[in-house]
Design a protein around this motif. Structure first.
Motif, mmCIF file in Angstrom:
data_model
loop_
_atom_site.group_PDB
_atom_site.id
_atom_site.type_symbol
_atom_site.label_atom_id
_atom_site.label_comp_id
_atom_site.label_asym_id
_atom_site.label_seq_id
_atom_site.Cartn_x
_atom_site.Cartn_y
_atom_site.Cartn_z
ATOM 1 N N ALA A 104 0.846 -1.208 0.000
ATOM 2 C CA ALA A 104 0.000 0.000 0.000
ATOM 3 C C ALA A 104 0.881 1.258 0.000
ATOM 4 O O ALA A 104 0.582 2.246 -0.683
ATOM 5 N N ALA A 105 1.988 1.207 0.747
ATOM 6 C CA ALA A 105 2.867 2.387 0.825
ATOM 7 C C ALA A 105 3.566 2.627 -0.514
ATOM 8 O O ALA A 105 3.675 3.773 -0.968
ATOM 9 N N ILE A 106 4.014 1.557 -1.144
ATOM 10 C CA ILE A 106 4.679 1.730 -2.452
ATOM 11 C C ILE A 106 3.663 2.247 -3.471
ATOM 12 O O ILE A 106 3.940 3.183 -4.216
ATOM 13 N N SER A 107 2.458 1.642 -3.461
ATOM 14 C CA SER A 107 1.438 2.064 -4.436
ATOM 15 C C SER A 107 1.081 3.531 -4.276
ATOM 16 O O SER A 107 0.792 4.211 -5.254
ATOM 17 N N SER A 108 1.084 4.005 -3.037
ATOM 18 C CA SER A 108 0.681 5.408 -2.887
ATOM 19 C C SER A 108 1.869 6.355 -3.067
ATOM 20 O O SER A 108 1.750 7.568 -2.850
ATOM 21 N N GLY A 109 3.004 5.805 -3.469
ATOM 22 C CA GLY A 109 4.140 6.646 -3.891
ATOM 23 C C GLY A 109 4.876 7.322 -2.752
ATOM 24 O O GLY A 109 5.586 8.299 -2.985
ATOM 25 N N VAL A 110 4.739 6.808 -1.511
ATOM 26 C CA VAL A 110 5.433 7.516 -0.417
ATOM 27 C C VAL A 110 6.820 6.937 -0.124
ATOM 28 O O VAL A 110 7.588 7.560 0.594
#
Ligand SMILES: NC(=O)C1=CN([C@@H]2O[C@H](COP(=O)(O)OP(=O)(O)OC[C@H]3O[C@@H](n4cnc5c(N)ncnc54)[C@H](OP(=O)(O)O)[C@@H]3O)[C@@H](O)[C@H]2O)C=CC1
Ligand SMILES: Nc1c(N[C@@H]2O[C@H](COP(=O)(O)O)[C@@H](O)[C@H]2O)[nH]c(=O)[nH]c1=O
Length: 593
Positions: free
Chosen positions: A342-348
């Protein structure tokens, strides 16, 4: 604390005997190369010194300073120990004493003269430094260039890497300066804390056995290294499942380091009543959750002293933006694959540290470091940038960036284009004036400013348009009654916002009504409208001319064509046209005077 170290010996250039056989010209080149090599060595050392205080200076940059004598020998060193302590330059100058006279100071980053504190600049001036070499300009817009200007105005020669000094060695040295302050630079550009995803996996790519048991995959040496990584971070974050499964402590236990906060992300708040994270003897914990989740458990956590923060939508981006606003500089993600995905997908996530242990656990359902990213072709895989491989005990540590370290403060247009658009603008030294909303100090530059213009309509007759936004229309001249009505509706819209809204909805509903040559003429249409606006209103014309020398950027986070975008990714065509017009007006006033 200033360290003394043996003089640097750098092998560069020819031996004296060989030198005599070469031309003067060659000698000059060799000296130049030699000084470049020496500059690169000392700047790298300044970056190394700056790195010593990682974690302590947050949210401020890490500063290191090396002072070298005229012959290039190290005379003094220093680094900023923590926010509010004595600047690196002061410590280095003290350590160097009289040896700093006519010497060169090497700084990994331009000092930030925060709130009129000129201690760093004064120390270099008073020490009698002749030349200052700076790895990076300050990445924060309001501090950028101030100390460089101050040093130059005191008569010191200032060389900035990548501007005044170039070449392969210089580029590598500049990279080390970027790396040491990557958290600050990435945070400033992305408006979320610098986020590092760290995990330990077996050689067959598992972060736990299929039972969920995970202690331990990596060696003690690797885990000690993780304590150091924690010590460099403002917070360590995990998902609810890791808390349930591992009951982690998440403390930095490498001795004397900085202790990060602990953050748990849990939607359900289905967390244990007894957990190491509710023990505050070392540091406290914040739980972030979905609004309304298990109110009674929230009360229980509060009674233990745990801060609970509710989010309408609990996703990594919202959470990171929140912690950015709370001043966090860097966050270490030590979660499992579900939250990591989820963190990678949201670009953070900016950087990844993967410890790979030479062991195999197998298990079809054993958890892996990154869950579902929705990719189906290997060509979609995310390539790491600036990858490093390092053996740590028996394990291999692979690290790299998921996003490049951004250009600290982008000048839009780029440095190369700037001169062509407006010769009054000096790349690097120019101030950037941002405008967006009409009530901003330079809000009159916005197309929404309430300044009517007189421009021809479709039939060529001059008409009054209430603002540039009313005039800038994609449907003018289209032979269709709906398009003609649309043009009239936009023209008579009560406000520029309403004009923009009608235009957008018409284009969404009937894209075929947009004039066929729109893409090729839109810049010209805008240019004519702006030329009219800044010609007929003398006060707007003076305002535009008063910005000579500055880069103008429309700070729209949404419009990536006319605006500069959130992180400088926009093309800023509105700013470019205004700069072009300014340059034309200035040219006219020079020829008429
Ligand atoms: N080897 C290693 O480096 C590591 C191994 N592990 C292992 O991994 C396993 C746990 O993995 P995993 O289940 O992936 O654990 P995570 O740490 O990824 O936790 C997942 C949980 O995060 C919470 N969450 C909150 N918001 C979101 C969101 N937007 N998207 C996704 N999750 C969100 C949910 O908690 P909730 O259900 O409470 O709502 C969710 O169940 C364990 O076996 C553990 O030992 C874990 C970390 C590191
Ligand atoms: N298993 C595993 C890791 N797991 C991570 O470390 C956490 C435990 O931290 P602590 O309780 O402070 O020791 C755990 O919850 C998970 O996030 N880390 C590693 O470096 N190597 C390992 O093999």
């Amino acid at each position: 604390m200033a360290l003394s170290s043996p003089p640097m010996r750098v092998s560069c250039g020819p031996t004296p005997a060989a030198a005599t056989t070469r031309s003067n010209n060659n000698n000059k080149n060799n000296n130049f190369l030699c000084s470049h090599a020496l500059d690169a060595v000392h700047i790298r050392r300044a970056a190394e010194l700056a790195d010593k205080s990682a974690g302590f200076t947050s949210p401020h940059p890490n500063f290191g300073c090396v002072i070298a004598t005229q012959s290039g020998k190290v005379a003094g060193e220093g680094f900023l120990y923590a926010q509010g302590t004595r600047p690196a330059e002061v410590l280095a100058a003290e350590a160097a004493g009289n040896f700093s006279r006519r010497g060169t100071a090497y700084l990994n980053m331009e000092p930030g003269d925060c709130h009129g504190d000129h201690a760093a600049v004064s120390a270099l001036v008073q020490a009698g430094i002749e030349r200052v070499v700076i790895g990076l300009r300050h990445p924060l817009q309001h501090l950028r260039g101030n100390s460089i200007r101050a040093l130059r105005s005191e008569g010191l020669q200032v060389h900035v890497l990548g501007e005044d000094l170039n070449g392969k060695l210089i580029e590598e040295a500049r990279k080390s300066c970027l790396l040491v302050n990557a958290p600050l630079i990435c945070r400033a550009a992305s408006r979320v804390p610098f986020s590092v995803l760290k995990y330990a996996m077996t050689l067959d790519g598992k972060i736990a056995a299929s039972s969920g048991h995970a202690s331990w995959i990596s060696s003690r040496t690797s885990r000690n290294r993780v304590f150091e990584l924690r010590g460099r971070s403002d917070a360590v974050i995990v998902g609810g499942n890791t808390v349930r499964r591992d009951n982690p402590r998440l403390t930095a236990r490498h001795g004397g380091g900085h202790m990060p906060m602990r953050i748990v992300m849990s939607q359900t708040l289905d967390l244990p009543e007894e957990a190491n994270l509710w023990d505050f003897s070392d540091v406290s914990t914040i739980v972030v959750t979905q609004r309304g989740a298990r109110k009674r458990f929230q009360k229980f956590l509060a009674s233990k002293g745990v801060e609970v923060v509710e989010f309408d939508i609990l996703n990594p981006r919202e959470v990171m933006e929140y912690f950015h606003d709370r001043g966090y500089l860097s966050v270490l993600w030590e979660c499992g694959g579900t939250l990591a995905a989820a963190a990678i997908s949201s670009g953070v996530i900016h950087k990844v540290f993967a410890f790979v242990a030479p062991k195999i656990i197998g298990g079809k359902n054993a958890p892996t470091p990154v869950g579902e990213l929705g990719m189906v072709e290997m060509s979609q895989a995310l390539d790491l940038i600036d990858v490093c491989y390092e053996q740590v005990g028996p394990d291999m540590l692979i690290s790299g960036f998921l996003q490049p370290i951004p250009d600290a403060t982008p000048v839009i247009p780029s440095v190369d284009e700037t001169y062509e658009i407006d010769p009054t603008v000096t790349p690097y030294e120019s101030r950037i004036i941002f405008f967006y909303k009409t009530w901003d100090p330079y809000g009159a530059f916005s197309n929404f400013s309430p300044h009517a213009i007189k421009m021809p309509d479709a039939s060529g007759d001059y008409a009054t348009w209430l603002s540039v936004e009313h005039y800038y229309q994609k449907f003018v001249g289209v032979d269709d009654p709906v398009a003609r009505d649309g043009v009239e509706n936009i023209k008579s819209a009560k406000s520029p916002e309403e004009a923009a809204r009608i235009g957008r909805s018409m284009q969404r509903q009937q894209p075929d009504l947009v004039r066929s040559d729109w893409e090729s003429v839109k810049i010209e249409v805008m240019y004519r409208a702006l030329k009219c606006k800044f010609s007929i209103y003398p006060h707007l014309n003076s305002m535009l001319l008063s910005t000579a020398g500055s880069v103008l950027v429309e700070a729209s986070p949404h419009d990536l064509f006319w605006g500069g975008g959130r992180d400088g990714e926009g093309l800023n065509y509105l700013g470019r046209l205004l700069m072009q017009l300014r340059s034309e007006f200035l040219g006219e006033s020079h020829t008429s005077s």
